[in-house]
Write a protein that holds these residues in place. Structure first.
Motif, PDB file in Angstrom:
ATOM      1  N   PRO A  37       8.671 -21.501 -10.487  1.00  0.00           N
ATOM      2  CA  PRO A  37       7.458 -22.306  -9.923  1.00  0.00           C
ATOM      3  C   PRO A  37       7.433 -22.702  -8.406  1.00  0.00           C
ATOM      4  O   PRO A  37       6.395 -22.500  -7.771  1.00  0.00           O
ATOM      5  CB  PRO A  37       7.741 -23.591 -10.648  1.00  0.00           C
ATOM      6  CG  PRO A  37       8.448 -23.429 -11.861  1.00  0.00           C
ATOM      7  CD  PRO A  37       9.279 -22.080 -11.619  1.00  0.00           C
ATOM      8  N   TYR A  38       8.786 -23.023  -7.766  1.00  0.00           N
ATOM      9  CA  TYR A  38       8.803 -23.069  -6.475  1.00  0.00           C
ATOM     10  C   TYR A  38       8.398 -21.800  -5.867  1.00  0.00           C
ATOM     11  O   TYR A  38       7.697 -21.966  -4.719  1.00  0.00           O
ATOM     12  CB  TYR A  38      10.230 -23.563  -6.083  1.00  0.00           C
ATOM     13  CG  TYR A  38      10.504 -23.535  -4.680  1.00  0.00           C
ATOM     14  CD1 TYR A  38      10.068 -24.576  -3.732  1.00  0.00           C
ATOM     15  CD2 TYR A  38      11.073 -22.550  -4.049  1.00  0.00           C
ATOM     16  CE1 TYR A  38      10.233 -24.548  -2.544  1.00  0.00           C
ATOM     17  CE2 TYR A  38      11.553 -22.554  -2.625  1.00  0.00           C
ATOM     18  CZ  TYR A  38      10.820 -23.566  -1.782  1.00  0.00           C
ATOM     19  OH  TYR A  38      11.099 -23.635  -0.388  1.00  0.00           O
ATOM     20  N   THR A  39       8.753 -20.634  -6.162  1.00  0.00           N
ATOM     21  CA  THR A  39       8.602 -19.119  -5.715  1.00  0.00           C
ATOM     22  C   THR A  39       7.011 -18.880  -5.668  1.00  0.00           C
ATOM     23  O   THR A  39       6.524 -18.568  -4.659  1.00  0.00           O
ATOM     24  CB  THR A  39       9.177 -18.079  -6.627  1.00  0.00           C
ATOM     25  OG1 THR A  39      10.729 -18.442  -6.632  1.00  0.00           O
ATOM     26  CG2 THR A  39       9.005 -16.808  -5.836  1.00  0.00           C
ATOM     27  N   LEU A  40       6.403 -19.267  -6.653  1.00  0.00           N
ATOM     28  CA  LEU A  40       4.846 -19.223  -6.832  1.00  0.00           C
ATOM     29  C   LEU A  40       4.453 -20.084  -5.684  1.00  0.00           C
ATOM     30  O   LEU A  40       3.251 -19.723  -5.260  1.00  0.00           O
ATOM     31  CB  LEU A  40       4.294 -19.721  -8.253  1.00  0.00           C
ATOM     32  CG  LEU A  40       4.801 -18.587  -9.285  1.00  0.00           C
ATOM     33  CD1 LEU A  40       4.045 -19.123 -10.550  1.00  0.00           C
ATOM     34  CD2 LEU A  40       4.024 -17.424  -9.011  1.00  0.00           C
ATOM     35  N   SER A  41       4.886 -21.362  -5.542  1.00  0.00           N
ATOM     36  CA  SER A  41       4.250 -22.333  -4.364  1.00  0.00           C
ATOM     37  C   SER A  41       4.503 -21.692  -2.898  1.00  0.00           C
ATOM     38  O   SER A  41       3.626 -21.937  -2.203  1.00  0.00           O
ATOM     39  CB  SER A  41       4.782 -23.510  -4.392  1.00  0.00           C
ATOM     40  OG  SER A  41       6.204 -23.647  -4.234  1.00  0.00           O
ATOM     41  N   GLN A  42       5.502 -20.655  -2.818  1.00  0.00           N
ATOM     42  CA  GLN A  42       5.782 -20.122  -1.496  1.00  0.00           C
ATOM     43  C   GLN A  42       4.676 -19.098  -1.275  1.00  0.00           C
ATOM     44  O   GLN A  42       4.389 -18.721  -0.220  1.00  0.00           O
ATOM     45  CB  GLN A  42       7.387 -19.802  -1.617  1.00  0.00           C
ATOM     46  CG  GLN A  42       7.986 -21.018  -1.409  1.00  0.00           C
ATOM     47  CD  GLN A  42       7.884 -22.227  -0.275  1.00  0.00           C
ATOM     48  OE1 GLN A  42       7.737 -21.716   0.761  1.00  0.00           O
ATOM     49  NE2 GLN A  42       7.553 -23.363  -0.569  1.00  0.00           N
ATOM     50  N   ALA A 203      10.095 -15.160  -1.862  1.00  0.00           N
ATOM     51  CA  ALA A 203       9.844 -15.092  -3.278  1.00  0.00           C
ATOM     52  C   ALA A 203      10.877 -13.736  -3.470  1.00  0.00           C
ATOM     53  O   ALA A 203      11.383 -13.760  -4.762  1.00  0.00           O
ATOM     54  CB  ALA A 203       8.474 -14.326  -3.198  1.00  0.00           C
ATOM     55  N   MET A 204      11.059 -12.901  -2.531  1.00  0.00           N
ATOM     56  CA  MET A 204      11.732 -11.582  -3.164  1.00  0.00           C
ATOM     57  C   MET A 204      13.264 -12.066  -3.187  1.00  0.00           C
ATOM     58  O   MET A 204      13.875 -11.459  -4.327  1.00  0.00           O
ATOM     59  CB  MET A 204      11.821 -10.562  -1.869  1.00  0.00           C
ATOM     60  CG  MET A 204      10.470  -9.899  -1.718  1.00  0.00           C
ATOM     61  SD  MET A 204      10.323  -8.654  -0.543  1.00  0.00           S
ATOM     62  CE  MET A 204      11.520  -7.638  -1.291  1.00  0.00           C
ATOM     63  N   SER A 205      13.723 -13.016  -2.443  1.00  0.00           N
ATOM     64  CA  SER A 205      15.169 -13.133  -2.520  1.00  0.00           C
ATOM     65  C   SER A 205      15.406 -14.060  -4.001  1.00  0.00           C
ATOM     66  O   SER A 205      16.275 -13.715  -4.821  1.00  0.00           O
ATOM     67  CB  SER A 205      15.711 -14.283  -1.530  1.00  0.00           C
ATOM     68  OG  SER A 205      14.892 -15.197  -1.473  1.00  0.00           O
ATOM     69  N   LEU A 206      14.453 -15.028  -4.165  1.00  0.00           N
ATOM     70  CA  LEU A 206      14.480 -15.732  -5.593  1.00  0.00           C
ATOM     71  C   LEU A 206      14.264 -14.950  -6.871  1.00  0.00           C
ATOM     72  O   LEU A 206      14.859 -14.899  -7.833  1.00  0.00           O
ATOM     73  CB  LEU A 206      13.622 -16.966  -5.466  1.00  0.00           C
ATOM     74  CG  LEU A 206      13.940 -18.101  -4.447  1.00  0.00           C
ATOM     75  CD1 LEU A 206      12.833 -18.932  -4.386  1.00  0.00           C
ATOM     76  CD2 LEU A 206      15.430 -18.705  -4.907  1.00  0.00           C
ATOM     77  N   TYR A 207      13.551 -14.144  -6.802  1.00  0.00           N
ATOM     78  CA  TYR A 207      13.373 -13.032  -7.757  1.00  0.00           C
ATOM     79  C   TYR A 207      14.291 -12.113  -8.103  1.00  0.00           C
ATOM     80  O   TYR A 207      14.743 -11.855  -9.320  1.00  0.00           O
ATOM     81  CB  TYR A 207      11.809 -12.240  -7.522  1.00  0.00           C
ATOM     82  CG  TYR A 207      10.684 -13.053  -7.778  1.00  0.00           C
ATOM     83  CD1 TYR A 207      10.590 -14.038  -8.725  1.00  0.00           C
ATOM     84  CD2 TYR A 207       9.460 -12.707  -6.976  1.00  0.00           C
ATOM     85  CE1 TYR A 207       9.391 -14.847  -8.817  1.00  0.00           C
ATOM     86  CE2 TYR A 207       8.134 -13.331  -7.286  1.00  0.00           C
ATOM     87  CZ  TYR A 207       8.239 -14.538  -7.952  1.00  0.00           C
ATOM     88  OH  TYR A 207       7.165 -15.130  -8.240  1.00  0.00           O
ATOM     89  N   ALA A 208      14.949 -11.775  -7.010  1.00  0.00           N
ATOM     90  CA  ALA A 208      16.242 -10.921  -7.261  1.00  0.00           C
ATOM     91  C   ALA A 208      17.027 -11.600  -7.814  1.00  0.00           C
ATOM     92  O   ALA A 208      18.133 -10.929  -8.583  1.00  0.00           O
ATOM     93  CB  ALA A 208      16.725 -10.320  -5.747  1.00  0.00           C
ATOM     94  N   PHE A 209      17.261 -12.840  -7.607  1.00  0.00           N
ATOM     95  CA  PHE A 209      18.355 -13.705  -8.282  1.00  0.00           C
ATOM     96  C   PHE A 209      17.961 -13.934  -9.750  1.00  0.00           C
ATOM     97  O   PHE A 209      18.914 -14.038 -10.507  1.00  0.00           O
ATOM     98  CB  PHE A 209      18.250 -15.039  -7.618  1.00  0.00           C
ATOM     99  CG  PHE A 209      19.496 -15.973  -7.945  1.00  0.00           C
ATOM    100  CD1 PHE A 209      20.920 -15.585  -7.263  1.00  0.00           C
ATOM    101  CD2 PHE A 209      19.377 -17.254  -8.692  1.00  0.00           C
ATOM    102  CE1 PHE A 209      21.849 -16.582  -7.581  1.00  0.00           C
ATOM    103  CE2 PHE A 209      20.481 -17.867  -8.844  1.00  0.00           C
ATOM    104  CZ  PHE A 209      21.744 -17.602  -8.413  1.00  0.00           C
ATOM    105  N   CYS A 210      16.699 -13.791 -10.210  1.00  0.00           N
ATOM    106  CA  CYS A 210      16.484 -13.807 -11.413  1.00  0.00           C
ATOM    107  C   CYS A 210      17.172 -12.643 -12.097  1.00  0.00           C
ATOM    108  O   CYS A 210      17.491 -12.738 -13.478  1.00  0.00           O
ATOM    109  CB  CYS A 210      14.939 -13.762 -11.693  1.00  0.00           C
ATOM    110  SG  CYS A 210      14.116 -15.406 -11.078  1.00  0.00           S
ATOM    111  N   TYR A 211      17.170 -11.662 -11.533  1.00  0.00           N
ATOM    112  CA  TYR A 211      17.957 -10.405 -12.072  1.00  0.00           C
ATOM    113  C   TYR A 211      19.164  -9.793 -11.355  1.00  0.00           C
ATOM    114  O   TYR A 211      19.539  -8.808 -11.240  1.00  0.00           O
ATOM    115  CB  TYR A 211      16.829  -9.217 -12.390  1.00  0.00           C
ATOM    116  CG  TYR A 211      15.401  -9.470 -13.019  1.00  0.00           C
ATOM    117  CD1 TYR A 211      15.431  -9.447 -14.127  1.00  0.00           C
ATOM    118  CD2 TYR A 211      14.390 -10.052 -12.443  1.00  0.00           C
ATOM    119  CE1 TYR A 211      14.327  -9.546 -14.960  1.00  0.00           C
ATOM    120  CE2 TYR A 211      13.246 -10.352 -12.902  1.00  0.00           C
ATOM    121  CZ  TYR A 211      13.386 -10.132 -14.512  1.00  0.00           C
ATOM    122  OH  TYR A 211      11.904 -10.343 -15.213  1.00  0.00           O
TER     123      TYR A 211
END
Length: 219
Positions: A37-42, A203-211
């Motif tokens: 959610p925070y990533t979407l806000s960014q 967003a790229m860094s946080l999405y990479a953290f998801c995987y």
């Protein structure tokens, strides 16, 4: 004549399929998914395209990893892959980066844990032998002491039960967020942005953290 000593066989087998799936799911949930959610806000709603791209990329590299592990029965770890691809130098280089990541990621997790707990309990501090210790440092040390006993497990299959705690905590956090939004009257009124270029790096860094579970996949 020297006395012959019979050595007990070493258990080289893996864990069960269900436990592997359980640990894998736990490795792909947690802080990464909660930060979406925070990533979407960014980055905006179109930032979800980055999430899908990251999912496809990590899925493909995971399949490549599987092919590498199945190409030779002696390949069990990333250093083994480096050795078969580039020889002894490859094993050394891959080992350095693998162990650096396995060291730095838990360090980052402990720092995040200390920051989050300090946000919840900002007035915590103490003084020992004239040395002032702030709240963040206390929570980092405390979190490390809580996690430390899991490092002493002789049977790593027991970590599947530790993983249950991670999945349970993720379910509790998501349930709490839904409860606050739906029941306590806070609501879900924010519509968000469609696209924000400045938030793409975050967003790229946080999405990479998801995987970011690839380091534990061979194990």
């Amino acid at each position: 004549m020297a006395e012959q000593v019979e050595l007990s066989p070493i258990n080289t087998g893996g864990t069960s399929f269900l436990r592997s799936c359980f640990n894998g799911i736990n490795a792909l949930t947690g802080i990464g998914l909660i930060t979406i959610p925070y990533t979407l806000s960014q980055a905006g709603w179109l930032g979800l395209c980055l999430l899908l791209a990251m999912a496809f990329t990590t899925c493909y590299t995971g399949l490549l990893l599987q092919r590498c592990l199945e190409s030779n029965p002696s390949i069990k770890t990333y250093p083994d892959i480096g050795y078969h691809a580039f020889g002894r130098k490859g094993r050394i280089i891959v080992s350095i980066f693998t162990y650096l990541e396995l060291y730095l990621v838990p360090t980052g997790i402990l720092i995040l844990e200390g920051d989050h707990l300090f946000k919840l309990f900002p007035n915590v501090s103490m003084e020992v032998a004239g040395i002032y210790i702030g709240g963040k440092e206390i929570f980092v040390i405390g979190s490390g002491l809580v996690i430390l006993p899991t490092m002493w497990l002789k049977d790593l299959r027991l970590l599947s039960f530790v993983s249950a705690g991670g999945i349970l905590s993720c379910v509790i956090v998501i349930t709490s967020i839904l409860w606050v939004g739906a029941v306590d009257g806070v609501g879900f009124s924010s519509k968000g942005k469609l696209f924000e270029l400045a938030g793409i790096p975050t967003a790229m860094s946080l999405y990479a953290f998801c995987y970011g579970a690839h380091p534990v996949f061979p194990t």
